[in-house]
Motif scaffolding. Structure first.
Motif, PDB file in Angstrom:
ATOM      1  N   PHE A   1      27.283 -15.675 106.571  1.00 22.67           N
ATOM      2  CA  PHE A   1      26.628 -15.696 105.233  1.00 22.67           C
ATOM      3  C   PHE A   1      25.227 -14.666 105.444  1.00 22.67           C
ATOM      4  O   PHE A   1      24.559 -14.299 106.287  1.00 22.67           O
ATOM      5  CB  PHE A   1      25.730 -16.452 105.044  1.00 22.67           C
ATOM      6  CG  PHE A   1      26.603 -18.079 104.971  1.00 22.67           C
ATOM      7  CD1 PHE A   1      27.051 -18.843 103.523  1.00 22.67           C
ATOM      8  CD2 PHE A   1      26.623 -19.287 105.724  1.00 22.67           C
ATOM      9  CE1 PHE A   1      27.871 -19.797 103.555  1.00 22.67           C
ATOM     10  CE2 PHE A   1      27.465 -20.248 105.854  1.00 22.67           C
ATOM     11  CZ  PHE A   1      28.480 -20.006 104.531  1.00 22.67           C
TER      12      PHE A   1
ATOM     13  N   TYR B   1      22.865 -13.463 103.696  1.00 22.84           N
ATOM     14  CA  TYR B   1      21.592 -13.426 103.658  1.00 22.84           C
ATOM     15  C   TYR B   1      20.811 -14.501 104.890  1.00 22.84           C
ATOM     16  O   TYR B   1      19.444 -14.977 104.189  1.00 22.84           O
ATOM     17  CB  TYR B   1      20.999 -14.374 101.955  1.00 22.84           C
ATOM     18  CG  TYR B   1      22.245 -15.850 101.424  1.00 22.84           C
ATOM     19  CD1 TYR B   1      22.045 -16.823 101.862  1.00 22.84           C
ATOM     20  CD2 TYR B   1      24.069 -15.351 100.836  1.00 22.84           C
ATOM     21  CE1 TYR B   1      22.618 -18.264 101.924  1.00 22.84           C
ATOM     22  CE2 TYR B   1      24.085 -16.479 100.618  1.00 22.84           C
ATOM     23  CZ  TYR B   1      23.579 -17.617 100.951  1.00 22.84           C
ATOM     24  OH  TYR B   1      24.869 -19.085 100.787  1.00 22.84           O
ATOM     25  N   LEU B   2      22.041 -15.173 105.121  1.00 21.40           N
ATOM     26  CA  LEU B   2      21.003 -15.633 106.525  1.00 21.40           C
ATOM     27  C   LEU B   2      21.086 -14.773 107.907  1.00 21.40           C
ATOM     28  O   LEU B   2      21.577 -14.257 107.603  1.00 21.40           O
ATOM     29  CB  LEU B   2      21.838 -16.949 106.885  1.00 21.40           C
ATOM     30  CG  LEU B   2      21.423 -18.069 106.043  1.00 21.40           C
ATOM     31  CD1 LEU B   2      22.450 -19.455 106.269  1.00 21.40           C
ATOM     32  CD2 LEU B   2      20.489 -18.671 105.408  1.00 21.40           C
TER      33      LEU B   2
ATOM     34  N   TYR C   1      22.788 -23.143 113.354  1.00 24.66           N
ATOM     35  CA  TYR C   1      23.808 -24.228 112.827  1.00 24.66           C
ATOM     36  C   TYR C   1      24.925 -24.768 113.702  1.00 24.66           C
ATOM     37  O   TYR C   1      25.257 -26.203 113.553  1.00 24.66           O
ATOM     38  CB  TYR C   1      24.544 -23.640 111.260  1.00 24.66           C
ATOM     39  CG  TYR C   1      24.946 -24.292 110.868  1.00 24.66           C
ATOM     40  CD1 TYR C   1      24.946 -25.232 110.607  1.00 24.66           C
ATOM     41  CD2 TYR C   1      26.358 -23.848 109.823  1.00 24.66           C
ATOM     42  CE1 TYR C   1      25.565 -26.646 109.227  1.00 24.66           C
ATOM     43  CE2 TYR C   1      27.163 -24.887 109.785  1.00 24.66           C
ATOM     44  CZ  TYR C   1      26.741 -25.946 109.079  1.00 24.66           C
ATOM     45  OH  TYR C   1      27.577 -26.448 107.878  1.00 24.66           O
TER      46      TYR C   1
ATOM     47  N   PHE D   1      19.840 -27.266 106.682  1.00 25.71           N
ATOM     48  CA  PHE D   1      20.714 -25.547 106.505  1.00 25.71           C
ATOM     49  C   PHE D   1      21.226 -26.154 105.782  1.00 25.71           C
ATOM     50  O   PHE D   1      21.418 -24.614 104.944  1.00 25.71           O
ATOM     51  CB  PHE D   1      21.634 -25.506 108.040  1.00 25.71           C
ATOM     52  CG  PHE D   1      22.927 -24.847 107.961  1.00 25.71           C
ATOM     53  CD1 PHE D   1      22.169 -23.082 108.668  1.00 25.71           C
ATOM     54  CD2 PHE D   1      24.182 -24.539 107.114  1.00 25.71           C
ATOM     55  CE1 PHE D   1      22.462 -22.473 108.191  1.00 25.71           C
ATOM     56  CE2 PHE D   1      24.638 -22.868 107.504  1.00 25.71           C
ATOM     57  CZ  PHE D   1      24.608 -22.177 108.041  1.00 25.71           C
ATOM     58  N   GLU D   2      21.593 -26.860 104.889  1.00 27.28           N
ATOM     59  CA  GLU D   2      22.661 -25.814 103.326  1.00 27.28           C
ATOM     60  C   GLU D   2      21.164 -26.107 102.503  1.00 27.28           C
ATOM     61  O   GLU D   2      21.667 -25.280 102.083  1.00 27.28           O
ATOM     62  CB  GLU D   2      22.948 -27.960 102.709  1.00 27.28           C
ATOM     63  CG  GLU D   2      24.259 -27.896 103.559  1.00 27.28           C
ATOM     64  CD  GLU D   2      25.208 -26.888 103.603  1.00 27.28           C
ATOM     65  OE1 GLU D   2      25.518 -25.955 102.559  1.00 27.28           O
ATOM     66  OE2 GLU D   2      26.197 -26.542 104.661  1.00 27.28           O
TER      67      GLU D   2
ATOM     68  N   LYS E   1      18.270 -24.699 103.029  1.00 31.86           N
ATOM     69  CA  LYS E   1      18.154 -23.225 103.416  1.00 31.86           C
ATOM     70  C   LYS E   1      18.906 -22.112 102.997  1.00 31.86           C
ATOM     71  O   LYS E   1      18.930 -20.963 102.357  1.00 31.86           O
ATOM     72  CB  LYS E   1      17.962 -23.363 105.048  1.00 31.86           C
ATOM     73  CG  LYS E   1      17.544 -22.116 105.905  1.00 31.86           C
ATOM     74  CD  LYS E   1      17.948 -21.695 107.105  1.00 31.86           C
ATOM     75  CE  LYS E   1      16.587 -21.976 107.466  1.00 31.86           C
ATOM     76  NZ  LYS E   1      16.741 -21.726 109.021  1.00 31.86           N
ATOM     77  N   LYS E   2      20.314 -22.587 102.858  1.00 32.67           N
ATOM     78  CA  LYS E   2      21.286 -21.504 102.887  1.00 32.67           C
ATOM     79  C   LYS E   2      20.917 -21.946 100.683  1.00 32.67           C
ATOM     80  O   LYS E   2      20.794 -20.172 100.554  1.00 32.67           O
ATOM     81  CB  LYS E   2      22.595 -22.452 102.317  1.00 32.67           C
ATOM     82  CG  LYS E   2      23.592 -21.548 103.877  1.00 32.67           C
ATOM     83  CD  LYS E   2      24.472 -22.615 104.172  1.00 32.67           C
ATOM     84  CE  LYS E   2      25.190 -22.299 103.518  1.00 32.67           C
ATOM     85  NZ  LYS E   2      26.701 -23.422 103.954  1.00 32.67           N
TER      86      LYS E   2
END
Lengths: 299, 365
Positions: free
Chosen positions: A90, A92-93, A101, B6-7, B9-10
């Motif tokens: 991803f 943007y992470l 994660y 986490f989701e 945050k995404k």
């Protein structure tokens, strides 16, 4: 089943794309740690095979078992990691977000991220957004994500792509250490020189069939000699190698042995000076040419 | 919990949700600024409104007086007498509006309508129906009893009424659709950009991942609704004098009963929240089923906006889950939210079960 649990078992694995057979009733059983290279030209089905193993692609027939479990059981990923291409990241992470994660999913200790980041050499850009990473940095992150949970089986799809020489050396070193620490590693690659540096166990994928070959048994060494009197020298030494030929002012001697001493002694006795000498070792490349023919090499 | 975070945050780091929330806050602020600017014109419009009565009554009185000079008539004299009272009371109302004496304004307005009804009974002209005058009188009585000023519901700056106004814009099929389209792309985008392959090679089931994703949608939806509500109330509270009894403002009258503003907001939030859950569950389902942003958008727009338009234009209503998308309209038209909430919950659960079962049957990406 006992102590020697099969780590990866493919049984009559078959995969078709429309009418094109990509994997034809493939059988494979790997039970021990080590590194296996999956080799074949582009588009032959290497990624398809890895995707089928990880259930990212549905196969048409046969079965796949990893650490004794069906590949459709998500619990296999407790002991199996798959390093895919960097489109899974991803942008943007941050790298840390990705690793956190994985750490949370596997319920790993907090310091594990730092350990792995240092190990793969990415601690300096851990907190940067992946969108700002270079290709090599992304490969490092993918590797860190794969090894974070210390899996027993690691699949890597073209892990050496986009790596600069020092990163490639580091990657090879890490793979070697993982294998010696008990991991079973299967990496797909079309960089045969790199393959030879990490393993001698090569899975050639051709015509939808998989063939396991130990390249150490097929290792070839070719010496290239530049001598003062090349024609005379060629006549003297042509009997020594398994295959000796003269081309563009160089004498090429192909042999299984690593020793050139008898040839050099003979030339010395006859007063022929060796001006320059080069040695090329080829394992999988020789085999690759034999299996796929030169005109198919799309590397 | 960490996976849900986490989701979430995404969703946030992908910026679209953040922009939408910021946009919503800006829209609330602009609406409030507009209403503040319009306060003087609210008074001016009220004065214009009542001045019209002054003109009409005064002209009629002048004509009647001329008639009386030539043809004396006790009935017409009585009409002129009451008409003069109407004229005087209209002026009193205008004065009360000008001096911002809200309770006086309501009391004199009620007295005016009492006199106007008498005036109309005597053959005078007053351009408001008796039904309308009775409705306004009942509202004024309720406000006087509670000591509250009368507000223009579209231009209010009173905290709870302004909050309700904001919710009436947000809790519609179109408000939900905007949020849905933003969240939907986080599902379809993962398929189109192939990031989902990362998640599918982790040790949890795809159904669990889908449920976590839905959870992040619901958290995002709840957060948006909360931000919109809180920003509206906080903004209005900061810049206006709060009224102790504001929650008892009689918002609307249904079958002789007054619906208080606090109940409207409470029920609206409950029904709106459930409608939001249904919309997001639906979006989540089509996102995972079609895995294409374009196709999912088309279906979402067709169903959600189409459903909202259907309700607005008087389409099937009673058992239509989409009718709840126009939350304010549903509340005022029906004012029985309980069964609607259960209906929406039922639809959401059905979609959730179908979605979860279908993903478990799939292999590959």
């Amino acid at each position: 089943m006992g102590e020697t649990l099969e780590r990866l078992v493919l049984n009559k694995l078959t995969k078709k794309y429309k009418n094109q057979l990509v994997l034809d009733s493939i059988d494979l059983e790997i039970s021990e740690p080590g590194i296996w290279a999956l080799v074949g030209p582009n588009g032959v089905g290497k990624t398809t095979l890895l995707n089928c193993i990880t259930n990212l692609l549905r196969h048409d027939a046969g079965s796949i078992r990893i650490m004794g479990k069906s590949n459709q059981n998500p619990k296999v990923f407790k002991e199996l990691a798959y390093l895919q291409d960097n489109s899974v990241l991803f942008d943007y992470l941050t790298g840390y977000d990705h690793l956190k994660y994985i750490r949370d999913v596997h319920k790993l200790p907090k310091n594990r991220i730092q350990e792995v980041a240092i190990y793969v050499g990415m601690e300096s850009y851990l907190k940067k957004k992946v969108g700002d990473y270079s290709l090599g940095m992304k490969q490092h992150l993918l590797l860190a994500m794969a090894i974070l949970p210390q899996p027993k089986v690691i699949l890597l799809d073209e892990p050496l792509n986009g790596l600069d020489p020092s990163s490639a050396i580091l990657m090879r070193k890490i793979l070697g250490e993982l294998a010696s620490n008990g991991a079973t590693i299967i990496l797909s690659s079309h960089n045969l020189a790199e393959v030879d540096k990490v393993t001698t166990k090569v899975l050639f994928l051709k015509d939808a069939k998989l063939t396991l070959v130990d390249t150490s048994e097929h290792e070839r060494i070719v010496y290239h000699l530049r001598v003062a009197n090349s024609e005379q020298a060629f006549e003297l030494i042509k009997e020594y190698g398994e295959k000796t030929w003269f081309d563009k002012g160089l004498i090429h001697v192909e042999t299984k042995t690593h020793h050139l001493a008898p040839i050099l002694s003979l030339l010395h006795e006859k007063g022929i000076t060796v001006l320059d000498m080069d040695k090329v070792t080829s394992g999988s490349e020789t085999l690759y040419e034999e299996i796929f023919h030169k005109d198919e090499i799309g590397v | 919990m960490s996976l849900l975070l986490f989701e979430f945050k995404k969703l946030f780091r992908s910026k679209l949700l953040l922009y939408f929330i910021v946009f919503s806050i800006i829209a609330v602020t602009l609406l409030f600024v507009r209403n503040v600017w319009q306060q003087d014109s609210v008074r001016a419009e009220k004065i214009t409104y009542f001045s019209k009565f002054t003109r009409d009554v005064s002209m009629e009185l002048e004509g009647n007086r001329k008639v009386l000079e030539d043809n004396p008539s006790p009935e017409l004299e009585e009409q002129v007498r009451i008409g003069s009272m109407v004229y005087a009371q209209v002026n009193e109302v205008v004065n009360a509006i000008q001096s911002q004496q809200t309770l006086d304004e309501l009391t004199t307005e009620n007295m005016l309508y009492q006199t106007a009804k008498q005036y109309k009974a005597l053959g005078g002209t007053f351009y408001l129906s008796e039904t309308e005058m009775d409705r306004v009188t009942r509202l004024n009585d309720e406000l006087i009893r509670k000591g509250l000023p009368k507000e223009d519901l579209k231009l209010t700056i009173q905290p709870l009424l302004f909050t309700q106004l904001v919710l009436s814009y947000a809790l519609t099929g179109f408000g939900f659709l905007a949020l849905l389209l933003i969240l939907l792309s986080s599902v379809t985008g993962e398929y189109e950009e192939k990031n989902v392959r990362l998640v599918y090679t982790l040790p949890f089931s795809r159904a669990r991942y889908m449920l976590i994703k839905l959870g992040s949608f619901l958290v995002a939806g709840g957060m948006w609704l909360t931000v919109v509500t809180v920003s509206a109330y906080t903004l209005a509270s900061q810049f206006t004098d709060g009224l102790e009894n504001q929650s008892a403002y009689p918002f609307a009258e249904v079958e002789g009963n007054w619906i208080l503003i606090a109940d409207v907001i409470q029920n609206g939030m409950a029904l709106g929240g459930m409608a939001l859950i249904l919309v997001l569950t639906f979006g989540w389902f089509i996102g995972y089923t079609f895995r294409s942003t374009l196709l999912s958008y088309l279906i979402a727009i067709l169903v959600v906006a189409g459903g909202a338009l259907l309700v607005i234009n008087g389409g099937p209503y009673q058992w239509n889950p989409l009718s709840a998308l126009q939350v304010q309209q549903t509340l005022l038209d029906q004012y029985s939210t309980q069964w609607r909430i259960y209906l929406l919950l039922l639809f959401s659960i059905v979609i959730l079960v179908i979605g979860t079962l279908s993903i478990n049957r799939k292999r590959g990406v």
